[in-house]
Design a protein around this motif. Sequence first.
Motif, PDB file in Angstrom:
ATOM      1  N   THR B   4     -23.400 -16.094 -32.490  1.00 22.65           N
ATOM      2  CA  THR B   4     -23.608 -15.714 -31.095  1.00 22.65           C
ATOM      3  C   THR B   4     -22.614 -14.631 -30.676  1.00 22.65           C
ATOM      4  OG1 THR B   4     -24.337 -17.960 -30.640  1.00 22.65           O
ATOM      5  CG2 THR B   4     -23.740 -16.612 -28.744  1.00 22.65           C
ATOM      6  N   VAL B   5     -23.147 -13.630 -29.990  1.00 21.49           N
ATOM      7  CA  VAL B   5     -22.325 -12.529 -29.480  1.00 21.49           C
ATOM      8  C   VAL B   5     -22.614 -12.386 -27.985  1.00 21.49           C
ATOM      9  CG1 VAL B   5     -21.863 -10.038 -29.616  1.00 21.49           C
ATOM     10  CG2 VAL B   5     -22.375 -11.347 -31.711  1.00 21.49           C
ATOM     11  N   ILE B   6     -21.537 -12.307 -27.186  1.00 23.01           N
ATOM     12  CA  ILE B   6     -21.738 -12.060 -25.757  1.00 23.01           C
ATOM     13  C   ILE B   6     -21.568 -10.559 -25.509  1.00 23.01           C
ATOM     14  CG2 ILE B   6     -19.318 -12.631 -25.197  1.00 23.01           C
ATOM     15  CD1 ILE B   6     -20.506 -13.712 -22.454  1.00 23.01           C
ATOM     16  N   HIS B   7     -22.541 -10.018 -24.792  1.00 19.01           N
ATOM     17  CA  HIS B   7     -22.524  -8.568 -24.507  1.00 19.01           C
ATOM     18  C   HIS B   7     -22.107  -8.284 -23.066  1.00 19.01           C
ATOM     19  CE1 HIS B   7     -24.518  -6.834 -28.168  1.00 19.01           C
ATOM     20  NE2 HIS B   7     -24.755  -8.118 -28.340  1.00 19.01           N
ATOM     21  N   GLY B   8     -22.284  -9.250 -22.198  1.00 18.53           N
ATOM     22  CA  GLY B   8     -21.936  -9.029 -20.794  1.00 18.53           C
ATOM     23  C   GLY B   8     -22.450 -10.190 -19.977  1.00 18.53           C
ATOM     24  N   LYS B   9     -22.483  -9.981 -18.680  1.00 18.07           N
ATOM     25  CA  LYS B   9     -22.893 -11.029 -17.755  1.00 18.07           C
ATOM     26  C   LYS B   9     -24.322 -11.501 -18.059  1.00 18.07           C
ATOM     27  CE  LYS B   9     -23.098 -11.873 -12.769  1.00 18.07           C
ATOM     28  NZ  LYS B   9     -22.847 -11.261 -11.452  1.00 18.07           N
ATOM     29  N   ARG B  10     -24.456 -12.794 -18.301  1.00 19.70           N
ATOM     30  CA  ARG B  10     -25.736 -13.437 -18.600  1.00 19.70           C
ATOM     31  C   ARG B  10     -26.475 -12.776 -19.759  1.00 19.70           C
ATOM     32  NH1 ARG B  10     -24.926 -14.866 -13.312  1.00 19.70           N
ATOM     33  NH2 ARG B  10     -25.019 -17.108 -13.033  1.00 19.70           N
ATOM     34  N   ASP B  11     -25.710 -12.326 -20.746  1.00 18.00           N
ATOM     35  CA  ASP B  11     -26.292 -11.665 -21.907  1.00 18.00           C
ATOM     36  C   ASP B  11     -25.614 -12.156 -23.187  1.00 18.00           C
ATOM     37  OD1 ASP B  11     -27.453 -10.007 -23.767  1.00 18.00           O
ATOM     38  OD2 ASP B  11     -26.691  -8.131 -22.890  1.00 18.00           O
ATOM     39  N   VAL B  12     -26.116 -13.274 -23.709  1.00 15.59           N
ATOM     40  CA  VAL B  12     -25.642 -13.754 -25.015  1.00 15.59           C
ATOM     41  C   VAL B  12     -26.793 -13.634 -26.001  1.00 15.59           C
ATOM     42  CG1 VAL B  12     -23.845 -15.320 -24.180  1.00 15.59           C
ATOM     43  CG2 VAL B  12     -26.163 -16.179 -24.456  1.00 15.59           C
ATOM     44  N   ARG B  13     -26.477 -13.229 -27.231  1.00  9.56           N
ATOM     45  CA  ARG B  13     -27.521 -12.985 -28.229  1.00  9.56           C
ATOM     46  C   ARG B  13     -27.101 -13.572 -29.574  1.00  9.56           C
ATOM     47  NH1 ARG B  13     -27.727  -6.412 -27.376  1.00  9.56           N
ATOM     48  NH2 ARG B  13     -27.593  -6.437 -25.093  1.00  9.56           N
ATOM     49  N   LEU B  14     -28.072 -14.074 -30.297  1.00  4.29           N
ATOM     50  CA  LEU B  14     -27.819 -14.491 -31.675  1.00  4.29           C
ATOM     51  C   LEU B  14     -28.067 -13.261 -32.550  1.00  4.29           C
ATOM     52  CD1 LEU B  14     -27.056 -17.130 -33.160  1.00  4.29           C
ATOM     53  CD2 LEU B  14     -29.488 -17.356 -33.738  1.00  4.29           C
ATOM     54  N   ALA B  34     -23.102 -28.681 -36.173  1.00  4.28           N
ATOM     55  CA  ALA B  34     -23.404 -28.703 -34.737  1.00  4.28           C
ATOM     56  C   ALA B  34     -22.311 -27.967 -33.993  1.00  4.28           C
ATOM     57  CB  ALA B  34     -23.517 -30.144 -34.233  1.00  4.28           C
ATOM     58  N   SER B  35     -22.707 -27.247 -32.964  1.00  5.98           N
ATOM     59  CA  SER B  35     -21.745 -26.597 -32.083  1.00  5.98           C
ATOM     60  C   SER B  35     -22.230 -26.802 -30.656  1.00  5.98           C
ATOM     61  CB  SER B  35     -21.596 -25.112 -32.409  1.00  5.98           C
ATOM     62  OG  SER B  35     -22.792 -24.422 -32.122  1.00  5.98           O
ATOM     63  N   CYS B  36     -21.561 -26.200 -29.697  1.00  9.40           N
ATOM     64  CA  CYS B  36     -21.996 -26.416 -28.324  1.00  9.40           C
ATOM     65  C   CYS B  36     -21.444 -25.339 -27.405  1.00  9.40           C
ATOM     66  CB  CYS B  36     -21.606 -27.805 -27.834  1.00  9.40           C
ATOM     67  SG  CYS B  36     -19.879 -28.232 -28.082  1.00  9.40           S
ATOM     68  N   VAL B  37     -21.898 -25.407 -26.166  1.00 10.78           N
ATOM     69  CA  VAL B  37     -21.448 -24.462 -25.147  1.00 10.78           C
ATOM     70  C   VAL B  37     -20.427 -25.183 -24.268  1.00 10.78           C
ATOM     71  CG1 VAL B  37     -22.158 -22.962 -23.240  1.00 10.78           C
ATOM     72  CG2 VAL B  37     -23.709 -23.341 -25.183  1.00 10.78           C
ATOM     73  N   CYS B  38     -19.317 -24.497 -23.998  1.00  5.73           N
ATOM     74  CA  CYS B  38     -18.240 -25.084 -23.192  1.00  5.73           C
ATOM     75  C   CYS B  38     -18.349 -24.581 -21.758  1.00  5.73           C
ATOM     76  CB  CYS B  38     -16.895 -24.659 -23.787  1.00  5.73           C
ATOM     77  SG  CYS B  38     -15.451 -25.339 -22.911  1.00  5.73           S
ATOM     78  N   GLY B  39     -17.881 -25.398 -20.829  1.00 10.41           N
ATOM     79  CA  GLY B  39     -17.825 -24.935 -19.447  1.00 10.41           C
ATOM     80  C   GLY B  39     -17.061 -23.625 -19.323  1.00 10.41           C
ATOM     81  N   SER B  40     -16.024 -23.467 -20.157  1.00  8.45           N
ATOM     82  CA  SER B  40     -15.225 -22.236 -20.062  1.00  8.45           C
ATOM     83  C   SER B  40     -15.990 -21.028 -20.617  1.00  8.45           C
ATOM     84  CB  SER B  40     -13.890 -22.404 -20.782  1.00  8.45           C
ATOM     85  OG  SER B  40     -14.096 -22.538 -22.166  1.00  8.45           O
ATOM     86  N   ASP B  41     -17.020 -21.265 -21.466  1.00  8.18           N
ATOM     87  CA  ASP B  41     -17.866 -20.150 -21.933  1.00  8.18           C
ATOM     88  C   ASP B  41     -18.662 -19.551 -20.773  1.00  8.18           C
ATOM     89  OD1 ASP B  41     -17.121 -20.478 -24.631  1.00  8.18           O
ATOM     90  OD2 ASP B  41     -18.783 -21.863 -25.038  1.00  8.18           O
ATOM     91  N   GLY B  47     -19.774 -13.667 -15.572  1.00  7.09           N
ATOM     92  CA  GLY B  47     -19.097 -12.442 -15.167  1.00  7.09           C
ATOM     93  C   GLY B  47     -17.819 -12.685 -14.383  1.00  7.09           C
ATOM     94  N   VAL B  48     -17.390 -13.958 -14.289  1.00  7.10           N
ATOM     95  CA  VAL B  48     -16.138 -14.252 -13.579  1.00  7.10           C
ATOM     96  C   VAL B  48     -14.971 -13.583 -14.319  1.00  7.10           C
ATOM     97  CG1 VAL B  48     -14.545 -16.086 -12.850  1.00  7.10           C
ATOM     98  CG2 VAL B  48     -17.039 -16.426 -12.695  1.00  7.10           C
ATOM     99  N   THR B  49     -14.995 -13.687 -15.650  1.00  8.53           N
ATOM    100  CA  THR B  49     -14.080 -12.866 -16.456  1.00  8.53           C
ATOM    101  C   THR B  49     -14.949 -11.795 -17.110  1.00  8.53           C
ATOM    102  OG1 THR B  49     -14.326 -14.448 -18.267  1.00  8.53           O
ATOM    103  CG2 THR B  49     -12.384 -14.670 -16.897  1.00  8.53           C
ATOM    104  N   PRO B  50     -14.541 -10.549 -17.034  1.00 13.13           N
ATOM    105  CA  PRO B  50     -15.396  -9.469 -17.531  1.00 13.13           C
ATOM    106  C   PRO B  50     -15.447  -9.422 -19.067  1.00 13.13           C
ATOM    107  CG  PRO B  50     -13.302  -8.591 -16.751  1.00 13.13           C
ATOM    108  CD  PRO B  50     -13.283 -10.058 -16.441  1.00 13.13           C
ATOM    109  N   THR B  51     -16.560  -8.956 -19.592  1.00 14.37           N
ATOM    110  CA  THR B  51     -16.703  -8.736 -21.029  1.00 14.37           C
ATOM    111  C   THR B  51     -16.681  -7.226 -21.267  1.00 14.37           C
ATOM    112  OG1 THR B  51     -17.987 -10.770 -21.294  1.00 14.37           O
ATOM    113  CG2 THR B  51     -18.220  -9.103 -23.018  1.00 14.37           C
ATOM    114  N   ASP B  52     -15.542  -6.752 -21.764  1.00 12.60           N
ATOM    115  CA  ASP B  52     -15.364  -5.301 -21.920  1.00 12.60           C
ATOM    116  C   ASP B  52     -16.180  -4.742 -23.082  1.00 12.60           C
ATOM    117  OD1 ASP B  52     -13.557  -5.352 -19.830  1.00 12.60           O
ATOM    118  OD2 ASP B  52     -11.857  -5.725 -21.164  1.00 12.60           O
ATOM    119  N   HIS B  53     -16.297  -5.545 -24.119  1.00 13.23           N
ATOM    120  CA  HIS B  53     -17.064  -5.097 -25.285  1.00 13.23           C
ATOM    121  C   HIS B  53     -17.697  -6.334 -25.895  1.00 13.23           C
ATOM    122  CE1 HIS B  53     -13.129  -6.379 -26.780  1.00 13.23           C
ATOM    123  NE2 HIS B  53     -13.755  -6.698 -27.896  1.00 13.23           N
TER     124      HIS B  53
END
Lengths: 349, 349
Positions: B4-14, B34-41, B47-53
């Motif tokens: 999984t790669v996050i590209h920006g706000k509401r944009d995660v891609r496999l 098995a893995s999972c999504v964390c509240g901190s993810d 977009g609360v914390t910005p994704t610069d790249h």
Amino acid sequence: MRATVIHGKRDVRLEEVAQPRLSTGGDAIVRVVASCVCGSDLWPYRGVTPTDHPHRIGHEFVGIVEEVGPDVVTVKPGDFVIAPFYDCDMTCVNCLNGVSTSCLNGGWWGADDRLGGFADGGQGEFVRVPHADGSLVATPGKPDASLIPGLLSLADVMGTGHHAAVSAGVTVGSTVVVVGDGAVGLCAVIAAKRLGASRIVSMSRHPQRQALAREFGATDVVEERGDEGVARIKAMFDGVGADCVLECVGTSESMDQAIRSTRPGGTVGYVGAPSGGSALPIRPLFNSNIGVNGGVAPVRNYVQELLSEVLSGAIEPGRVFDLELPLAEVAEAYAAMDERRAIKVLLRP
Amino acid sequence: MRATVIHGKRDVRLEEVAQPRLSTGGDAIVRVVASCVCGSDLWPYRGVTPTDHPHRIGHEFVGIVEEVGPDVVTVKPGDFVIAPFYDCDMTCVNCLNGVSTSCLNGGWWGADDRLGGFADGGQGEFVRVPHADGSLVATPGKPDASLIPGLLSLADVMGTGHHAAVSAGVTVGSTVVVVGDGAVGLCAVIAAKRLGASRIVSMSRHPQRQALAREFGATDVVEERGDEGVARIKAMFDGVGADCVLECVGTSESMDQAIRSTRPGGTVGYVGAPSGGSALPIRPLFNSNIGVNGGVAPVRNYVQELLSEVLSGAIEPGRVFDLELPLAEVAEAYAAMDERRAIKVLLRP
């Protein structure tokens, strides 16, 4: 009777005031044998907190019970008693939880809205004590005169230093740093040693206080402050800092020093009334799991535990009093502490 | 492999990424079960914390060891292993002090400067694990499939809820309030019950989460917040508040709720990463002797203690996973948690 009144910045006077009278049934009149000046008394004295109108001052004293109300059962006329720096009933839920400074019915010396009327300040000849059964602890028999300073320290500074150590979780083998070399900081050294600390660092630049800290159990003295002080402390303790850091000053600088001297997972025990800086920085605490525990010390809850050791001479917190003056010279007592000529001044009416 | 790669706000891609390779001698390659999504993810996701790249994301996983470097001794190919949400050596002074999140040599999944090169995020097919001997805990034998969610919870949420309870000093008979009804808050209920709390209040407005909290051991639920919430809590506990309050959210509002719900002399145990409000108000803490302990949870130090209870079924933290999706639907997993349609989403590659 005579009692101390503060009129403004650097203006304390011994004045004639009304003799206190029993008024609630549960109160007592205590004739003061010894009282003292607290570091916190220096804030109004220095004008850091303004004095809007003249008022009584002082909150640490020991004395002899003169009279008690009809409901009082734990102390009687003739008893030598120790009063904490506040009054409390020792029966409410907070007192029973060990936090008598949050007594639901308690209050502060010198306030004019206290149960039954005015509660006198401690720097005078007599004090009316609300909640005498809760507030006062009688010694077994009349103590030797040489023990008076040690007993007086249980009214505040020894109990407060103990609270710093307890709040920081000092236990057998703990590494400890004490920030502050005033009477409370010095008593915190006693407390840390008593609780079994393996190493105790006193952060002090004052030769006389350094010497007393070492006699009380400090194994090391660090004179540096700020970044240099932190570096010295980290170098002493595995590169990470001490288990327990006792903050006994109350400025934002001293709290910063304390937090940065604590190892990850360690604890700051703080008892310095916060006089500067209204907030704790949460990020460094969170990132390193540094706990912050403490507050206004519930010394009444500690009197019994510490009293026997003062009486036996096992601990000698009375040595923080390095100047003794008659009450008539209360103004000089304030000046001596203000100018750091004395660690703590004992006053005898 | 896919990760999984996050590209920006509401944009995660496999996406297809490089297959990880052993590189330090002390590392291991783990095939994620098995893995999972964390509240901190959700912070970068929202977009609360910005994704610069674009960068890899995910930090909770369990899996099977595929390969180990020549220096690895505690795990071997074929072992089923639990990884904490960070890596650590478990030999440095901080790890030995119980604070492996402050490991002097450790770091975070998904970072590109990790020992030996890139350390993969957990939301993918494989992960290179630096410090395999320290970071990974092997289960005794291959666990039953039904236990996978519970074991995965030891990577973060169960250990974090436990840390909140331990930091707050929960012990037999404690009264406890849990602020937060996310996966960590619910695990904190389990932890408080397990440590012997006599009464556990879950502050929750969400019927499904309230129900799960009750099944986990909550004795009461309070829906009110702010002043009303504080009043409800005080009324339940002698008018003064609870002994231990577990802050499992991380906003300034939740911390305020926690502090005001704590009795004088009580303790806030906090594990919510501080996302709002950079400071703790020292005066109310000082005046009431309320301690604040906790931080980023050293879950690796708790795995052994909790593992046997997960394996025996004594505790069932795996029930916080109320949605299971294939890794290919990772974007939907984020959306479901963002929209609170799921408490916590489990992903299977």
